[in-house]
Design a protein around this motif. Structure first.
Motif, PDB file in Angstrom:
ATOM      1  N   ASP A 141      20.831  38.694  52.836  1.00 34.62           N
ATOM      2  CA  ASP A 141      19.677  38.110  53.532  1.00 34.62           C
ATOM      3  C   ASP A 141      20.052  36.875  54.364  1.00 34.62           C
ATOM      4  OD1 ASP A 141      17.888  39.808  51.705  1.00 34.62           O
ATOM      5  OD2 ASP A 141      18.017  38.269  50.051  1.00 34.62           O
ATOM      6  N   GLU A 142      21.107  36.177  54.180  1.00 36.49           N
ATOM      7  CA  GLU A 142      21.727  35.066  54.862  1.00 36.49           C
ATOM      8  C   GLU A 142      21.970  35.622  56.299  1.00 36.49           C
ATOM      9  OE1 GLU A 142      24.177  32.579  52.824  1.00 36.49           O
ATOM     10  OE2 GLU A 142      22.815  32.391  51.287  1.00 36.49           O
ATOM     11  N   ALA A 145      19.128  36.563  58.664  1.00 38.64           N
ATOM     12  CA  ALA A 145      18.727  35.198  59.330  1.00 38.64           C
ATOM     13  C   ALA A 145      19.686  34.536  60.152  1.00 38.64           C
ATOM     14  CB  ALA A 145      18.177  34.342  58.322  1.00 38.64           C
TER      15      ALA A 145
END
Length: 747
Positions: A141-142, A145
């Motif tokens: 998820d990081e 982003a």
């Protein structure tokens, strides 16, 4: 229409072209005559087949190069000492063997097209992974982003058998993500050894500090057993090491000290309460007696693991100093209390004395105020009879001029003049001592006018003593009060004439001194000794060489007080037998507007007869009678009135304006001479000349007179000057506004 779809795969295009060529060949063998269209089709097929063959060759060459490059990349990755993996569009594209075999239990699942997120999930479940410094399930998820320009994401992983790796995750483009595994086992172990070494050093340092602390420190377990202590703790308690070993219960320690009278039984009784307080508050602080003559401060703190730390400090000297200081403070407090009681008594006595002084001051101020009020009233009440007496004596002199009584009347006039001078001096001193701001009114004063007036007034006295009186003319303006400056110069000149022998000389004039002007009065008189020069300005004081009967010593005191009040510098230079010089130093006014001198030389205005109509307004019967007799003796026609109403009625009955009005300022009640003069002028329509003859010397009266074109002369009036002023006022008066001289009738 195109027979071959150029978008179809190349093998499919080749197969399609072969079928077309075979069909054309069979058709050509069946026909004897080949037409142009068939030939063209066959030719196109031949060209297309050649192009297909060329493209096939190029495709095979490209496929070969790609395989060769991939093989070289795999060989390069295999030779790397770090694990490497490339994920394209979130799936594994290529990796080396080190990356694949890092975690053996998931190595078979690390294959091409493996999702990046799934890789981190597999890694998190591996039994070979001990720990990481971040949650692996959040890495995907990081990364989504993050941008391509963001720094690499670092993950430190600990594996079995104390192996350490750093996993760097970098998004190199929107499609590609690179994972790089670097072994950092050697670095971690080195740092660990350094850390352990530093810890050992710190432990040695702390142990040295702990053992050499001035305070005694000991740690106890939660159950109350000795764990660790420094040597100072046992030394302060006076307990040998044999009775103070690790594991010793605190009750045994307390019992040992109680048995040897090191602590009191009351301390043991408070132990449970102290323990409870320490548990509740986390700390405890007490001061206790130890043995016969020692005082200890005890500090206890609960540690995070439930153990507690006890610190002992020997404060015997501090306690003794505090006790000594407290005793001294008590002694000093007792002394201060006694001193305070004495000061209170002194303060009360001082307050009593101050109250008495205040009452005395109030009485003195009341007396001074009463004296001021008395002199203010007396200045009018005393000067009125003196003025009347002067008028009568002057009339008597004229009446007895050819008789044997003239010398007696002249002596009477001289004696009365001395009394008048003494009274004027006393009143001047009283006024100068008062706090009335109206007493002094500084303005721009022409010294020439002052000096010429003094010369004119004192010329007769100088002639009587056969003393030459001279003045050096001046046109300088100074800042001073005209009344008291005139009075001061008069006193200095009179004093100089009085103490100058027959045939002597008195000279007065001015000298410039920068922005100052010095008025000097020179005489060739008897002089003043140096020891007397400092005291001749005191009241009722005269020099030792002054003849008896030559004054009471008030003239110079008036001059001194007036100069101090006006800010003028008064000085004297003198030598016995040679004469004296009195000086008054004043500020020059450079931009003063010149004012015409109004002083009238008396002797030039004397006349045998005064044929004028004079209205005299005076509420004192004696003064009114004396003034009337004095004017009538000169030949004047006098209308005597005691009030404004009576004067107006006399003028109305006469039917014409008088030649001049002589009026006192203060009449009965609210009536004044200013009012009387104004009503007569208004009734006659003429600016009748007028003179106020008053005992009021205030600046207010003088200014009021100037504003109404009325001359002001103070009582008792100098009769010669008054006569000259009457002649000057009448002669300088303009023609009346009503030429007929008739009074306007009221409707």
């Amino acid at each position: 229409m195109t027979m071959i779809d150029p978008r179809a795969p190349l093998p499919e295009q080749v197969e399609r072209q072969s079928k077309i060529i075979d069909a054309l060949v069979r058709r050509a063998s069946q026909q004897k005559d080949v037409g142009p269209s068939a030939y063209r089709a066959f030719q196109s097929a031949i060209d297309l087949q050649q192009q297909v063959a060329a493209q096939t060759l190029e495709l095979e060459s490209a496929r070969y190069e790609r395989e060769r490059t991939r093989k070289a990349l795999v060989e390069a990755l295999a030779s790397m000492e770090e694990g490497f993996a490339l994920f394209t569009d979130g799936r594994l594209n290529i990796c080396n063997e080190l990356f694949q075999e890092l975690l053996p239990d998931i190595s078979t699942k690390v294959v091409p097209q493996l999702e990046l997120k799934l890789y981190f999930e597999l890694m998190a479940t591996s039994r070979f992974l001990v720990s990481t410094n971040r949650k692996l399930l959040n890495v995907s998820d990081e990364l989504e982003a993050a941008g391509a320009s963001d720094p690499a994401m670092s993950i430190v992983a600990e594996l079995l058998r104390d192996r350490w790796y750093q996993l760097s995750v970098q998004k190199t483009s929107p499609e590609n993500t690179v994972l790089l595994l670097t072994e950092i086992t050697t670095l971690v172990q080195h740092n660990r050894r350094e850390k352990e070494h530093l810890i050992d050093q710190q432990e040695d340092y702390l142990q040295a500090v702990f053992q050499n602390m001035s305070a005694g420190v000991c740690t106890f377990s939660a159950e109350g057993q000795v764990m660790m202590h420094n040597g100072r703790f046992g030394a302060i308690l006076g307990v040998p090491l044999s009775a103070f070993q690790p594991g010793t219960p605190v009750q045994s320690l307390m019992g040992y000290m109680t048995h040897r009278n090191l602590i009191e039984d009351s301390v043991l009784a408070q132990m449970e309460a102290w323990r409870q307080e320490m548990v509740n508050k986390g700390s405890l602080s007490r001061r206790v007696l130890h043995g016969a003559d020692r005082v200890l401060d005890v500090y206890a703190n609960v540690l995070p693991d439930g153990h507690f730390l006890v610190e002992l400090k020997d404060v015997t000297l501090e306690a003794r100093s505090t006790e000594l200081l407290e005793n001294r403070v008590m002694e000093r407090t007792a002394e201060l209390t006694h001193a305070n009681e004495q000061l209170t008594a002194q303060y009360e006595e001082k307050a009593r004395v101050e109250e008495e002084l205040r009452i005395s001051k109030e009485r003195a101020e009341a007396a001074v105020s009463s004296k001021t009020r008395f002199l203010a009233a007396a200045s009018h009440d005393l000067l009125q009879p003196i003025n009347a007496a002067k008028l009568l004596i002057s009339t008597l002199e004229e009446t007895t001029r050819e008789t044997r009584f003239l010398p007696m009347v002249e002596r009477l006039g001289g004696a009365f003049a001395s009394a008048e001078y003494l009274l004027h001096s006393l009143l001047d001193i009283s006024r100068l001592e008062s706090a009335d701001p109206d007493m002094v009114s500084p303005s721009d004063v022409n010294l020439g006018t002052i000096m010429m007036g003094v010369k004119s007034d004192q010329m007769l006295l100088a002639e009587q003593k056969s003393v030459q009186l001279d003045v050096v003319p001046s046109s300088v303006f100074v800042r001073s009060d005209p009344v008291y400056l005139l009075r001061s110069v008069q006193n200095l000149v009179v004093n100089a004439i009085q103490y100058t022998n027959v045939g002597g000389r008195v000279l007065f004039g001015c000298r410039r001194k920068g922005d100052k002007i010095v008025l000097e009065v020179w005489d060739t008189g008897i002089g003043i000794r140096r020891k007397d020069q400092a005291r001749i300005f005191d009241e009722f004081t005269r020099a030792e060489n002054v003849p008896i009967g030559s004054g009471v010593g008030l003239g110079l005191s008036v001059v001194d007080r007036a100069c101090r009040l006006l800010g003028h510098r008064l000085s004297v230079r003198s030598k016995p037998g040679l004469g004296s010089v009195f000086s008054i130093e004043m500020d020059i006014v450079h931009d003063a507007a010149p004012v015409a001198a109004q002083h009238i030389p008396v002797r030039e205005l004397e006349a045998d007869s005064v044929d004028h109509i004079v209205v005299v307004i005076e509420n004192d019967a004696d003064v009114l009678y004396g003034t009337t007799q004095w004017l009538q003796q000169w030949g004047a026609s006098v209308l005597s009135a005691s009030s404004t109403h009576q004067a107006v009625e006399f003028v109305k009955d006469m039917g014409m304006a008088p030649d001049i009005i002589l009026a006192d300022y203060q009449l009965d009640g609210a009536d004044t001479g200013i009012r009387a003069i104004s009503e007569i002028r208004a009734m006659t329509g003429a600016q009748v000349p007028a003179i106020l003859v008053t005992a009021d010397r205030s600046e207010t009266v003088r200014r009021t007179g100037e504003q109404n074109n009325i001359s002001v002369m103070t009582k008792p009036a100098d009769l010669l000057r008054l006569r000259g002023l009457i002649e000057w006022k009448i002669s300088s008066n303009k023609p009346p506004a009503n030429p007929s001289g008739q009074i306007k009738q009221e409707v």
